[in-house]
Design a protein around this motif. Structure first.
Motif: not given
Length: 202
Positions: A98-127
Motif C-alpha cells: 500500500r502506497l500513499l503519495l504526498k505532493t505539493w497539492f496537499s492542503g490545497r482547497t482550490a482546484f488546479d488543473p496542473a495537479y500532481p498525477h501519475l504518468t503511465t510508466d509510473a502506473a506500470a511500475l506499481l503493477v
C-alpha cells in the motif's frame, strides 16, 4: 497514535470540474432529533475508485477486498513533482503493498488543473512491484487531460485507488492504514474515511 487523513466533507470541498457536482447538505429539525440530507457524487472528497469506474465491469466498490485497504502502508513525499514518473518511485517502493503519495497539492482547497498525477510508466511500475493500493492527495491519480490509461492500468489489476487525501501534516514513513468506503451496492466508487496509525490496529 491515529492520524485522520480524510478531507473534511462539506459543501465547500474541492470538486473535480465537469464531472462531480457540488455537494448539497441540509439539516432538518424534527423536534426530538436532527436529520441531515446529503446529495453528492460517489467521488466527492477523499474517495476510493472501484474498477467499474473506468472499466464498466462488475467489480464495483462493494466488492473491493478490504485486505487491499487495511494493513501496512508506505507514505512517500514527492516534493515538487507534478508528472510523477517511474524514476520518482524507483528504489522507494519495493516491498510496499500500500502506497500513499504526498505532493505539493496537499492542503490545497482550490482546484488546479496542473495537479500532481501519475504518468503511465509510473502506473506500470506499481503493477510490476505488486502494489495493491495507491493513494494520492490530489484530485485524481491521472492528469486532468488524461485519456484513462493510468486508471485502467491500475484498476484492471484490481489495485485500489484513493484520491484527494489530506496529508500536509504527515511525514514520509511507514504506517498502518485503514481506508474504508461505504458498502454501496453496485456503484463505481465511494467517499471513504482513511486513518493512519504508527502501530498495528490489532
Amino acid at each position: 497514535m491515529y492520524y485522520d487523513v480524510t478531507r473534511e466533507l462539506s459543501e465547500e470541498i474541492l470538486i473535480f470540474p465537469g464531472g462531480d457536482p457540488k455537494p448539497e447538505i441540509s439539516t432538518e429539525d424534527h423536534g426530538a432529533y436532527l436529520l441531515s440530507l446529503l446529495s453528492l457524487s460517489t467521488h466527492t472528497g477523499t474517495h476510493i475508485d472501484a474498477p467499474s469506474h473506468y472499466l464498466k465491469d462488475k467489480r464495483t466498490v462493494d466488492k473491493i477486498d478490504p485486505g487491499r485497504l487495511i494493513g501496512r502502508c508506505r507514505l512517500l513525499d514527492l516534493g515538487t513533482a507534478t508528472a510523477i514518473q517511474a524514476s520518482d518511485l524507483q528504489g522507494r517502493i519495493e516491498g510496499a503493498e500500500r502506497l500513499l503519495l504526498k505532493t505539493w497539492f496537499s492542503g490545497r482547497t482550490a482546484f488546479d488543473p496542473a495537479y500532481p498525477h501519475l504518468t503511465t510508466d509510473a502506473a506500470a511500475l506499481l503493477v510490476q512491484e505488486g502494489v495493491r493500493c495507491i493513494g494520492i492527495d490530489s484530485p485524481s491519480i491521472e492528469a486532468y487531460d488524461g485519456d484513462g490509461t493510468v486508471h485502467r492500468t491500475l484498476l484492471e489489476r484490481g489495485i485500489a485507488v484513493i484520491e484527494l487525501l489530506d496529508l500536509p501534516a504527515m511525514p514520509e514513513g511507514e504506517y498502518y492504514m485503514a481506508a474504508l468506503p461505504l458498502r454501496l451496492k453496485g456503484l463505481d466508487g465511494s467517499p471513504a474515511r482513511v486513518i493512519l496509525s504508527d502501530r498495528p490496529f490489532v
